[in-house]
Motif scaffolding. Sequence first.
Motif, PDB file in Angstrom:
ATOM      1  N   ALA A 105      48.107   6.979  22.963  1.00  0.00           N
ATOM      2  CA  ALA A 105      49.542   6.964  23.212  1.00  0.00           C
ATOM      3  C   ALA A 105      50.372   7.006  22.005  1.00  0.00           C
ATOM      4  CB  ALA A 105      50.399   5.522  23.838  1.00  0.00           C
ATOM      5  N   LEU A 106      49.558   6.808  20.287  1.00  0.00           N
ATOM      6  CA  LEU A 106      50.277   6.585  19.363  1.00  0.00           C
ATOM      7  C   LEU A 106      50.572   8.317  18.443  1.00  0.00           C
ATOM      8  CD1 LEU A 106      47.769   3.326  18.813  1.00  0.00           C
ATOM      9  CD2 LEU A 106      50.361   3.759  19.528  1.00  0.00           C
ATOM     10  N   ASP A 107      51.062   8.285  18.092  1.00  0.00           N
ATOM     11  CA  ASP A 107      51.567   9.370  17.080  1.00  0.00           C
ATOM     12  C   ASP A 107      51.053   8.791  15.741  1.00  0.00           C
ATOM     13  OD1 ASP A 107      52.700  11.273  15.614  1.00  0.00           O
ATOM     14  OD2 ASP A 107      54.406  11.546  16.669  1.00  0.00           O
ATOM     15  N   ALA A 108      49.707   9.549  15.706  1.00  0.00           N
ATOM     16  CA  ALA A 108      49.366   9.387  14.436  1.00  0.00           C
ATOM     17  C   ALA A 108      50.262   9.640  12.861  1.00  0.00           C
ATOM     18  CB  ALA A 108      48.273  10.311  13.755  1.00  0.00           C
ATOM     19  N   ALA A 109      51.721  10.904  13.268  1.00  0.00           N
ATOM     20  CA  ALA A 109      52.635  10.870  12.256  1.00  0.00           C
ATOM     21  C   ALA A 109      53.283   9.850  12.293  1.00  0.00           C
ATOM     22  CB  ALA A 109      53.462  12.111  12.764  1.00  0.00           C
ATOM     23  N   ARG A 110      53.915   9.056  13.368  1.00  0.00           N
ATOM     24  CA  ARG A 110      54.778   7.731  13.307  1.00  0.00           C
ATOM     25  C   ARG A 110      53.830   6.617  12.966  1.00  0.00           C
ATOM     26  NH1 ARG A 110      56.378   3.408  14.657  1.00  0.00           N
ATOM     27  NH2 ARG A 110      58.452   2.605  14.858  1.00  0.00           N
ATOM     28  N   VAL A 111      52.171   6.322  12.584  1.00  0.00           N
ATOM     29  CA  VAL A 111      51.576   5.725  12.052  1.00  0.00           C
ATOM     30  C   VAL A 111      51.397   4.581  12.214  1.00  0.00           C
ATOM     31  CG1 VAL A 111      50.357   7.226  10.973  1.00  0.00           C
ATOM     32  CG2 VAL A 111      51.688   6.141  10.096  1.00  0.00           C
ATOM     33  N   PRO A 112      51.813   3.581  13.277  1.00  0.00           N
ATOM     34  CA  PRO A 112      51.199   2.048  13.367  1.00  0.00           C
ATOM     35  C   PRO A 112      50.243   2.097  12.731  1.00  0.00           C
ATOM     36  CG  PRO A 112      51.401   3.110  15.445  1.00  0.00           C
ATOM     37  CD  PRO A 112      51.557   4.225  14.816  1.00  0.00           C
ATOM     38  N   ASN A 113      50.260   0.647  11.933  1.00  0.00           N
ATOM     39  CA  ASN A 113      48.826   0.059  12.423  1.00  0.00           C
ATOM     40  C   ASN A 113      47.797  -0.480  12.589  1.00  0.00           C
ATOM     41  OD1 ASN A 113      48.074   0.901   9.432  1.00  0.00           O
ATOM     42  ND2 ASN A 113      48.906  -1.701   8.660  1.00  0.00           N
ATOM     43  N   VAL A 114      47.066  -0.100  13.494  1.00  0.00           N
ATOM     44  CA  VAL A 114      46.099  -1.434  14.424  1.00  0.00           C
ATOM     45  C   VAL A 114      44.949  -2.077  14.441  1.00  0.00           C
ATOM     46  CG1 VAL A 114      44.993   0.390  16.554  1.00  0.00           C
ATOM     47  CG2 VAL A 114      46.996   1.957  15.343  1.00  0.00           C
ATOM     48  N   VAL A 115      44.967  -2.911  14.445  1.00  0.00           N
ATOM     49  CA  VAL A 115      43.823  -3.859  14.467  1.00  0.00           C
ATOM     50  C   VAL A 115      42.933  -3.290  15.784  1.00  0.00           C
ATOM     51  CG1 VAL A 115      42.965  -5.983  15.086  1.00  0.00           C
ATOM     52  CG2 VAL A 115      44.666  -5.279  12.563  1.00  0.00           C
ATOM     53  N   TYR A 116      41.810  -2.911  15.724  1.00  0.00           N
ATOM     54  CA  TYR A 116      40.768  -2.658  16.912  1.00  0.00           C
ATOM     55  C   TYR A 116      40.073  -3.163  17.161  1.00  0.00           C
ATOM     56  CZ  TYR A 116      37.756  -0.295  20.258  1.00  0.00           C
ATOM     57  OH  TYR A 116      36.909   0.081  21.015  1.00  0.00           O
ATOM     58  N   VAL A 117      40.166  -3.880  18.074  1.00  0.00           N
ATOM     59  CA  VAL A 117      39.602  -5.715  18.520  1.00  0.00           C
ATOM     60  C   VAL A 117      37.688  -5.290  19.040  1.00  0.00           C
ATOM     61  CG1 VAL A 117      38.793  -7.894  18.411  1.00  0.00           C
ATOM     62  CG2 VAL A 117      40.787  -7.301  18.444  1.00  0.00           C
ATOM     63  N   ALA A 118      36.567  -5.836  17.881  1.00  0.00           N
ATOM     64  CA  ALA A 118      35.599  -4.981  18.681  1.00  0.00           C
ATOM     65  C   ALA A 118      34.544  -6.338  18.765  1.00  0.00           C
ATOM     66  CB  ALA A 118      34.662  -4.111  18.225  1.00  0.00           C
ATOM     67  N   GLY A 119      33.209  -6.238  18.440  1.00  0.00           N
ATOM     68  CA  GLY A 119      32.311  -7.421  18.805  1.00  0.00           C
ATOM     69  C   GLY A 119      30.965  -7.377  17.784  1.00  0.00           C
ATOM     70  N   THR A 120      30.557  -8.297  17.536  1.00  0.00           N
ATOM     71  CA  THR A 120      29.826  -8.161  16.223  1.00  0.00           C
ATOM     72  C   THR A 120      28.118  -7.801  16.721  1.00  0.00           C
ATOM     73  OG1 THR A 120      29.116 -10.296  16.587  1.00  0.00           O
ATOM     74  CG2 THR A 120      30.037  -9.853  14.287  1.00  0.00           C
ATOM     75  N   SER A 121      27.987  -7.626  18.392  1.00  0.00           N
ATOM     76  CA  SER A 121      26.838  -7.633  19.499  1.00  0.00           C
ATOM     77  C   SER A 121      26.761  -6.199  18.456  1.00  0.00           C
ATOM     78  CB  SER A 121      26.870  -7.336  20.647  1.00  0.00           C
ATOM     79  OG  SER A 121      28.334  -7.220  21.035  1.00  0.00           O
ATOM     80  N   PHE A 122      27.261  -5.660  18.084  1.00  0.00           N
ATOM     81  CA  PHE A 122      27.764  -3.498  17.760  1.00  0.00           C
ATOM     82  C   PHE A 122      26.417  -3.738  16.262  1.00  0.00           C
ATOM     83  CE2 PHE A 122      28.307  -1.109  14.416  1.00  0.00           C
ATOM     84  CZ  PHE A 122      28.360   0.872  14.820  1.00  0.00           C
ATOM     85  N   TYR A 123      26.876  -4.768  15.810  1.00  0.00           N
ATOM     86  CA  TYR A 123      25.650  -5.283  14.319  1.00  0.00           C
ATOM     87  C   TYR A 123      24.388  -5.768  14.950  1.00  0.00           C
ATOM     88  CZ  TYR A 123      29.194  -3.455  11.509  1.00  0.00           C
ATOM     89  OH  TYR A 123      30.141  -2.333  10.509  1.00  0.00           O
ATOM     90  N   GLY A 124      24.130  -6.454  15.578  1.00  0.00           N
ATOM     91  CA  GLY A 124      23.049  -7.021  16.399  1.00  0.00           C
ATOM     92  C   GLY A 124      22.002  -7.338  15.497  1.00  0.00           C
ATOM     93  N   ASP A 125      20.594  -6.944  15.667  1.00  0.00           N
ATOM     94  CA  ASP A 125      19.977  -7.815  14.804  1.00  0.00           C
ATOM     95  C   ASP A 125      19.689  -7.538  13.372  1.00  0.00           C
ATOM     96  OD1 ASP A 125      17.849  -9.694  14.568  1.00  0.00           O
ATOM     97  OD2 ASP A 125      16.562  -8.464  16.075  1.00  0.00           O
ATOM     98  N   CYS A 126      20.597  -8.245  12.974  1.00  0.00           N
ATOM     99  CA  CYS A 126      20.478  -8.062  11.621  1.00  0.00           C
ATOM    100  C   CYS A 126      19.121  -8.289  10.288  1.00  0.00           C
ATOM    101  CB  CYS A 126      21.947  -8.466  10.755  1.00  0.00           C
ATOM    102  SG  CYS A 126      23.307  -7.174  11.250  1.00  0.00           S
ATOM    103  N   GLY A 127      18.608  -9.185  10.893  1.00  0.00           N
ATOM    104  CA  GLY A 127      17.527 -10.206  10.018  1.00  0.00           C
ATOM    105  C   GLY A 127      17.751 -11.243   9.636  1.00  0.00           C
ATOM    106  N   ALA A 128      16.951 -12.240   9.606  1.00  0.00           N
ATOM    107  CA  ALA A 128      17.029 -13.052   9.089  1.00  0.00           C
ATOM    108  C   ALA A 128      17.637 -14.132   7.593  1.00  0.00           C
ATOM    109  CB  ALA A 128      15.803 -14.321  10.071  1.00  0.00           C
ATOM    110  N   ASP A 129      18.011 -13.050   7.150  1.00  0.00           N
ATOM    111  CA  ASP A 129      17.895 -13.288   6.063  1.00  0.00           C
ATOM    112  C   ASP A 129      19.206 -13.291   5.417  1.00  0.00           C
ATOM    113  OD1 ASP A 129      19.310 -10.818   6.246  1.00  0.00           O
ATOM    114  OD2 ASP A 129      17.759  -9.453   4.612  1.00  0.00           O
TER     115      ASP A 129
END
Length: 316
Positions: A105-129
């Motif tokens: 629905a958003l028009d890139a030409a009018r460009v509102p800033n969009v904060v899209y909220v995801a989750g850190t499960s996407f990064y998942g197993d980053c290791g224990a360091d």
Amino acid sequence: MASVFVTGGSGFIGTAFVRAAVAAGLDVRALARSGASVARLRALGAMPVEGDVLDESGAWRAAAADSDHVAHLAQPQTYGGRITDARARRWREERLQMDRALLGALDAARVPNVVYVAGTSFYGDCGADVPHDENVEPRPRGWGPYVAVALEAVRGYRERGLPIIEAFPGWVYGPGSWFAEYILTPLHAGKPTTALSGRCHIPSSVHVDDCARALVHLLTAGEPGRRYFVVDDAPVESEKLGRAAAAALGVPFRSRNVHPLICRLLLGRIVTESLQYENRLSNGRLRATEFVPAFPTYETGVPDAVATWLREHYHN
Ligand SMILES: NC(=O)c1ccc[n+]([C@@H]2O[C@H](COP(=O)([O-])OP(=O)(O)OC[C@H]3O[C@@H](n4cnc5c(N)ncnc54)[C@H](OP(=O)(O)O)[C@@H]3O)[C@@H](O)[C@H]2O)c1
């Protein structure tokens, strides 16, 4: 007065987001799909916009397109009960549909800033360091592979010019959601919390009010095209969150261990995986935008969350 259109404003993080956005002087327009959400959002100082984010031809899309900023927090339910692979696939399809309805629905030409909220499960197993920054290679676990599909679709919108800022909150603790249901409620009733047997994993967490304030801050301080981890100054063993909650409630900490195989049977593979990976993330990039958390560590954040929960549930 600048305006922000928010989806998911009646949810756990969304309620805190609306409060923080109103306090920051924004004109908040919040999508609501039920009468209860309309009333709740109005009481928080937002202007409710009636509609369902799954409705790709809904009139609400004009309100989104007409705002100065957009924050997308709505999501299909991720917790509660057994998460089967079929349920996760339905989640993925609904998430894609929601994102299409909003971002389309958003028009890139009018460009509102969009904060899209995801989750850190996407990064998942980053290791224990040491805590990792946003350039760490994602190894999606739990819900992560399903979030990854949504993020791949979001990339298409970014490439078409939408100024999307992607935020990845860690485990968001506060007076609601999983923290209230699985930690505060049993401990307060003198019952044990439940943990997986074996190695105690270390997630990155964040107080819900800091998460909300960070998302409001990113609307103007975030750089489109960048990703930001929204987490405390330091990751913490999940058991320490429970111990801090018990101390703040004034009850002994009790926990019972469940074998991962039993957890898989009861709650499914996705929930079990979510409790098993190392996810130590840094808030360095968020801090570099001059965001100052009110609760930089769980030591101050958990007592505040517990006090709010007690006030909301027992002292009204
Ligand atoms: N909670 C965490 O620990 C955590 C951690 C990391 C990332 N996140 C992410 O943060 C975001 C918000 O999470 P949350 O925990 O606040 O979620 P939540 O409490 O489950 O809230 C979900 C929100 O989405 C709304 N919603 C769902 N389907 C909708 C639809 N079809 N149309 C309109 N609105 C709809 C709900 O509205 P109703 O009130 O009408 O149901 C509610 O406001 C999600 O993207 C989540 O993945 C959460």
